[in-house]
Design an enzyme around this catalytic site. Structure first.
Site, PDB file in Angstrom:
ATOM      1  CG  ASP A 385     -15.322  -8.542   2.753  1.00  0.00           C
ATOM      2  OD1 ASP A 385     -14.598  -9.512   3.052  1.00  0.00           O
ATOM      3  OD2 ASP A 385     -15.548  -7.624   3.460  1.00  0.00           O
ATOM      4  CD  GLU A 422     -15.256 -13.207   3.939  1.00  0.00           C
ATOM      5  OE1 GLU A 422     -13.901 -13.712   4.374  1.00  0.00           O
ATOM      6  OE2 GLU A 422     -15.323 -12.323   3.840  1.00  0.00           O
TER       7      GLU A 422
END
Length: 744
Positions: A385, A422
């Site tokens: 993330d 990401e």
């Protein structure tokens, strides 16, 4: 000192108990018999005898290079580190107790460098929980925030105790438990699939089965997800990406809005990096935490499905100056977090603090964490993330060669584990196509999402970006035509997606022009405004048959293009049967019908589910979509883009119709693998010209998202319609053609 009954002079022995022969189809030596073995080493004699006593507990210096708490035959080894702290105390609690029954300060002789380690003899791991207290200077302007009274969770805790019931607010501090790992994985070779061969299905463990319509016995748990494995196999996906399952506190920022209790449902605020979230268990697992999760992972592997974890190393649940101190702030605030020159927290995560990932101590923790999950839980991959934070210096500036990313990319234990970034963060750093160490790391391709969302709904000025994205984003991953990743990284470094947990579901993408996040309590100011969605003529739910027909065609279009794009496809759980979040594109706090999958929609929208199944199977059947093959015998180029005329490769920037041809020779079948994909975003019919294949081969229509008037949108081999030269594409539709020898 009282004798503990230990024989310190006996030599170590290695015992193999309960030997059972078994067959191993993976072993290349046919005549070799293998046996299941239980390895039982005895503790080395130098560690078998206590050397002192603290508060009535026999102790001795421990294993300084083994962080966390580890069960030994004679007791438990405790090891922690603090750079700026001046003393450390181990706290022992009875199960679920708020006050410790013992405080054991570490003597200075039990310290090497910054590491404290102690073996406490005679402890029964089922009878205690533990935590720490660290003393040191308090100087917030210089990043030092030690509090000798703070009860601190072990950063390496394998299990976080106490918070057992979902939604019940935790009152006391965090304690840890010692885990007894006796799970038998048997013979389980690591997956040899490449990224390009995966079809990733992103899901939330609780939301996937908590709705009563899921019809599982253990709703909202690892066991409930395990019950759905037959469904996953029928769908055809071969990898699940689990939203955060590390220990988090869903009640940390709970609040009430319009009579509903809103929780930190998604779980992107980590409490413990080494501990699974025990509230995803269907039953208590005292001192064997992780067993149910391991049973799930083993069952998924046994059914050919890989497991990828969504991990959050960009921040923790401790927040900023107003946040609690329960772990890293108390051990070494200045080490674990990025701090401004005056001691405040940098906030590149958007969640209050930013983990100082490229500090050597933090790098070690992250590496040890990923190794632990790869070895002890057999995890196949990790999605990071806000991964751009992992490449920032302690002052927040981007690093050219981030040591953490290089460390993870080259680590031998993680050698075959998928690493997915990401490739952006909340501080504005956007690195899609240029994430450091890109030939080892895959990326969520944000350009694919944005350009295809726009083009699919008719924003034809995105045609170039859309065509590049369908063909593997060669413009940002280094050229189209290279084998073995020597130049083009896109085969295994490009994760294509149109939907994920963050944003609209596929149904909502074609049902709402605007986000509808009012239920989140922020006056609809949260969540992205750049959705590139289209409501097909009516905002929200509709009973208009024309509106519904268009919406479902748009969903079929999206599915067909995603599965026929080069790169790794990923989609959100429930998209295959038109699950809705009622226009909420930021449902992070909605532990209710907004986020739970409504399985009743599976039967209602069975046609869409069957279409997803076909497209997934079609992708599996045609490797030319996934990667470059040897040159096709028929002479077609490996990869070409077109508009309506396949003889021309120049695509006008404003074309409303694009087509892509994939061609190669498949050694496994001994035949050419030929696929032609056409996308018409225009609101009128368009005549396209398919490539010429000679007289022995022809194109056959495998997919037509417009349908044939009898609710047929795909055609198995042998049932297709032959297309010789031209095909009339209906408005807003996708057609997929398969080239093969002419059928008699």
């Amino acid at each position: 000192m009282q004798s503990l009954g230990l024989n310190c002079h006996k030599k170590p022995s290695y015992q193999f108990r309960n030997l059972k022969p078994f067959s191993n189809k993976y072993h290349r030596r046919k005549n070799l018999k293998l046996y299941t073995q239980t390895y039982v080493p005895e503790l080395h004699q130098s560690l078998a005898t206590p050397t002192a006593e603290i508060d009535g507990f026999p102790v001795r210096p421990g294993l300084f290079d083994v962080f966390g708490a580890m069960m030994l035959p004679v007791g438990v080894n405790f090891t922690v580190q603090t750079h700026y702290g001046t003393s450390c105390t181990l706290l022992l609690f009875h199960r679920n107790a708020a006050e410790p029954y013992a405080r054991l300060p570490f003597p200075e002789a039990y310290k090497i460098g910054d590491v404290y380690s102690m073996i406490v003899f005679g402890l029964d791991i089922e009878e205690f929980e533990y935590a720490y207290q660290i003393d040191g200077p308090y100087d917030p302007k210089n990043g030092l925030t030690f509090d000798p009274d703070a009860i601190l969770l072990d950063p390496y805790a394998r299990s976080v105790a106490g918070h057992r019931v979902w939604g019940n607010k935790k009152i006391d501090g965090y304690h840890a438990r010692v885990v007894r790992d006796v799970f038998d994985w048997g013979v389980m070779p690591q997956s040899s699939r490449t990224m390009s061969d995966l079809i990733i299905y992103e899901l939330h463990v609780r939301g996937f089965t908590y709705h009563p319509s899921s019809n599982v016995n253990h709703r909202g748990t690892f066991a409930g997800l395990k019950e759905k494995i037959p469904y996953l196999k029928e769908l055809g996906i071969n990898a699940v990406e689990l939203m955060p399952i590390f220990e988090f506190d869903e009640t940390m920022n709970s609040r009430e809005v319009d009579g509903k209790n809103l929780l930190d449902y998604w779980g992107y605020n980590t409490v413990g990096f080494f501990a699974p979230n025990i509230r995803y268990n269907s039953s208590e697992e005292y001192n064997q935490e992780g067993r149910e999760l391991k049973e799930l992972i083993k069952a998924l592997h046994d059914n050919g499905i890989e497991v990828i974890l969504d991990v959050v190393f960009n921040h923790t649940a401790e927040g900023n100056e107003q946040g609690p101190t329960f772990c890293f702030k108390g051990f070494d605030n200045k080490v674990y977090y990025m701090l401004t020159p005056d001691g405040h927290y940098y906030n590149f995560s958007g969640c209050g603090n930013t983990l100082n990932c490229n500090n050597p101590i933090v790098r070690l923790l992250i590496l040890e964490c990923l190794r632990y999950w790869a070895v002890s839980y057999r995890i196949d991959g990790f999605r990071f993330d806000l991964a751009s934070i992992l490449g920032r210096h302690e002052d927040g500036s981007p690093l050219n060669n981030p040591p953490l990313l290089e460390l993870l990319a080259t680590d031998p234990v993680l050698r075959n584990v998928k690493l997915i970034a990401e490739a952006w963060d909340a501080g504005g750093l956007y690195q899609v196509g240029r994430f450091p160490a890109s030939k080892r790391w895959a990326e969520w391709n944000g350009r694919y999402r944005d350009s295809l969302r726009a083009y699919l709904k008719g924003d034809y000025w995105h045609s170039w970006d859309a065509a590049q994205s369908i063909t593997g984003s060669g413009d940002i991953y280094g050229g189209h035509y290279s084998d073995n990743n020597s130049n083009y990284a896109g085969y295994n470094s490009c994760v294509n997606f149109l939907t994920c947990h963050d944003g609209f579901t596929l149904y909502d993408l074609y049902s709402y022009n605007e986000k509808h996040n009012e239920a989140n309590g922020w006056r609809n100011t949260d969540g992205s405004d750049d959705n590139r969605s289209w409501n097909c003529g009516h905002e929200g739910d509709s009973t208009d048959p024309d509106v519904l027909s268009l919406r479902f065609r748009m969903m079929r279009n999206a599915c067909a293009i995603l599965m026929c794009s080069r790169g790794t496809p990923m989609f959100l759980a429930g998209d295959e049967f038109a699950n809705t979040q009622y226009g909420n594109n930021n449902a992070y706090c909605q532990d209710n019908e907004i986020s739970w999958l409504d399985w009743g929609l599976l039967e209602k929208n069975r046609e869409l589910f069957e279409f997803f199944k076909f497209m997934i199977a079609y992708r599996h059947k045609h490797p030319i979509i996934r990667k470059k093959l040897p040159d096709a015998v028929c002479g077609m180029e490996p990869l070409r883009t077109h508009d309506i005329n396949s003889e021309k490769t120049d695509i006008p920037r404003d074309t409303k119709t694009i087509a892509v041809s994939f061609a190669g020779y498949n050694p496994e079948t001994g035949k050419d693998d030929l696929v032609y994909v056409a996308l018409n975003t225009y609101w009128e019919n368009v005549c396209i010209k398919v490539p010429f294949l000679g007289h022995r081969q022809a194109w056959y229509l495998s997919v037509n998202t417009w349908g044939d008037g009898q609710n047929r949108y795909f055609y198995p081999e042998g049932e297709e319609v032959r297309i010789d030269h031209e095909f009339i594409m209906p408005p807003r539709s996708v057609a997929v053609f398969t080239g093969r020898e002419v059928q008699a």
